[in-house]
Design a protein around this motif. Structure first.
Motif, PDB file in Angstrom:
ATOM      1  N   MET A   1       0.944  -1.096   0.010  1.00 57.32           N
ATOM      2  CA  MET A   1       0.080  -0.090   0.090  1.00 57.32           C
ATOM      3  C   MET A   1       1.012   1.013   0.114  1.00 57.32           C
ATOM      4  N   PRO A   2       0.452   2.127  -0.927  1.00 63.86           N
ATOM      5  CA  PRO A   2       1.509   3.270  -0.902  1.00 63.86           C
ATOM      6  C   PRO A   2       1.329   4.039   0.325  1.00 63.86           C
ATOM      7  N   ALA A   3       2.363   4.802   0.695  1.00 63.36           N
ATOM      8  CA  ALA A   3       2.447   5.507   1.933  1.00 63.36           C
ATOM      9  C   ALA A   3       1.682   6.670   2.042  1.00 63.36           C
ATOM     10  N   ILE A   4       1.681   7.213   0.871  1.00 61.88           N
ATOM     11  CA  ILE A   4       1.090   8.652   0.586  1.00 61.88           C
ATOM     12  C   ILE A   4       0.571   8.793  -1.103  1.00 61.88           C
ATOM     13  N   VAL A   5      -0.586   9.162  -1.379  1.00 59.65           N
ATOM     14  CA  VAL A   5      -1.183   9.516  -2.553  1.00 59.65           C
ATOM     15  C   VAL A   5      -1.236  10.950  -2.763  1.00 59.65           C
ATOM     16  N   ILE A   6      -1.176  11.056  -4.233  1.00 58.12           N
ATOM     17  CA  ILE A   6      -1.272  12.624  -4.603  1.00 58.12           C
ATOM     18  C   ILE A   6      -2.439  12.279  -5.617  1.00 58.12           C
ATOM     19  N   ALA A   7      -3.531  12.703  -5.457  1.00 54.24           N
ATOM     20  CA  ALA A   7      -4.771  12.483  -6.483  1.00 54.24           C
ATOM     21  C   ALA A   7      -5.096  13.905  -6.827  1.00 54.24           C
ATOM     22  N   ASP A   8      -4.432  14.184  -8.117  1.00 50.92           N
ATOM     23  CA  ASP A   8      -4.478  15.549  -8.690  1.00 50.92           C
ATOM     24  C   ASP A   8      -5.108  15.528  -9.782  1.00 50.92           C
ATOM     25  N   ALA A   9      -6.405  15.953 -10.009  1.00 50.47           N
ATOM     26  CA  ALA A   9      -7.118  15.903 -11.421  1.00 50.47           C
ATOM     27  C   ALA A   9      -6.523  16.533 -12.360  1.00 50.47           C
TER      28      ALA A   9
END
Length: 390
Positions: free
Chosen positions: A176-184
């Motif tokens: 599981m990724p430690a942090i996700v950047i979800a940028d549209a």
């Protein structure tokens, strides 16, 4: 621009919002990555979005390497080529950047690089994941650029076994990724075919998770809302590549599907995986082709459940109304109705159909189908999807 900006800590930390890719150097520092390997796919690697992201790292003084030898359906040789680059560059973490293929392979590189056993020893079977040395798994930051697989919030990666042409799910909780950047903004301008295919993948994840047997009301709730977001936003996103609000909602739906399918998947995926492995098709669009046929097959076990779903979505007619809505959505988005429309010169003989059915019933997703997927049933579903008969 959209005001959909937030930070979630479910199922991992997600920094959600347009423009948040600028926070990548800060995120790397937060998770302790000082020399990342940037994993993406070859098509994306040539686009400005990758150049601008790598520029952020350079300007922040972050040394990094790049690996982009990723097939649309990643294979073992891609993994070990990536591991070689990871080790030679003395990287201490991975930025998985792109669609499902790049995300999966990036996660697998971080997982497998320093393991002593072959990757197939960690297939998602029983407690095989405990064979891994968890202390040697590198941290991962995930940056999705499509809205479909939800791999950015998943604890597994899909890898094709080249010798047998079968897709295997490799699992470990620390994948599981430690942090996700979800940028549209990173999905803006995505071609309609990819927008539609990935969006239909998100819908398939949500729908199959919702229909999977077993008691998991949290997964059910996430899946239902994910389905609503797809119905309300996929056509908008496909029609206008710069509709950031619709694209943001689709990014949410993708993550929701992957969060929900810990409950299970089913025959849509079980039928789709062999087609993808043998014909190298787009996974999400393949799911979209099979969706109405599998829904009809599962009706005896899920009709009451789909009736409730239709009511929540404001669709009249219960199961029949929902099935009609799926067909309409596919038609509006120009999703092929049959395998023949989808795959050029698709005319498998009985032996090839038999192989596809054999592969489908042993696929790990088949066990989550609400109606047992026998070989005979798989053959019938393949033939229906060729004939277009529901």
């Amino acid at each position: 621009m959209t005001n959909l900006v937030s930070k979630w800590n479910y199922p991992t930390t997600v920094r959600f919002g347009a423009g948040r890719i600028k926070e990548l150097p800060e995120v790397l520092k937060e998770v302790g990555i000082s020399n990342p390997l940037f994993v993406t796919d070859p098509g994306l690697a040539k686009l400005p979005v990758v150049a601008s992201t790598l520029k952020l790292l350079t300007e922040a003084g972050v040394p990094h390497g790049v690996f982009s030898d990723v097939k649309p359906n990643p294979v073992e040789s891609n993994l070990y080529a990536g591991i070689e680059v990871f080790k030679s560059g003395k990287h201490d973490g991975v930025i998985a950047f792109g669609g499902g293929s790049a995300l999966d392979l990036g996660k697998l590189i971080a997982f497998q690089a320093h393991q002593s056993r072959p990757v197939w020893d960690f297939e998602d079977i029983g407690d095989w994941w405990t064979r891994a040395d968890a202390s040697k798994i590198a941290p991962i930051v995930a940056v999705p650029t499509t809205a479909g697989t939800g791999s950015e919030v998943g604890r597994a990666g899909v890898l094709t076994h080249e010798a047998s042409h079968t897709k295997k799910v490799i699992f470990h909780p620390k994948m599981m990724p430690a942090i996700v950047i979800a940028d549209a903004e990173l999905t803006a301008g995505m071609p309609p075919f990819i927008t539609i295919g990935t969006g239909m993948d998100a819908l398939a994840h949500c729908l199959e998770a919702y229909c999977a047997p077993g008691y998991h009301p949290m997964a059910d709730g996430v899946a239902v809302e994910g389905i609503r977001l797809v119905f309300e936003n996929l056509a908008k996103a496909a029609a206008n590549g710069n509709d950031l609000e619709a694209r943001a909602h689709m990014m949410s739906a993708a993550a929701m599907g992957a969060t929900a399918f810990q409950k299970g998947l089913g025959a849509i995926h079980a039928l789709s995986h062999p087609i993808g492995a043998l014909y190298d098709t787009h996974h999400g669009m393949t799911n979209a082709v099979f969706m109405p046929y599998v829904l009809a097959f599962n009706r005896p076990a899920v009709e009451d459940r789909i009736n409730r779903l239709a009511a929540y979505l404001g669709i009249e007619g219960g199961f029949d109304g929902f099935a009609a809505a799926i067909l309409k959505l596919r038609k509006d988005l120009n999703v092929p109705h049959t395998l023949g429309e989808f795959i050029k010169d698709f005319a498998p003989d009985d032996a090839r159909l038999d192989l596809l059915a054999e592969m489908a019933i042993v696929d790990p997703t088949s066990g989550g189908n609400p109606v047992k997927l026998t070989k005979e049933a798989a053959l019938a579903l393949y033939r229906q999807s060729m004939d277009g008969k529901l």
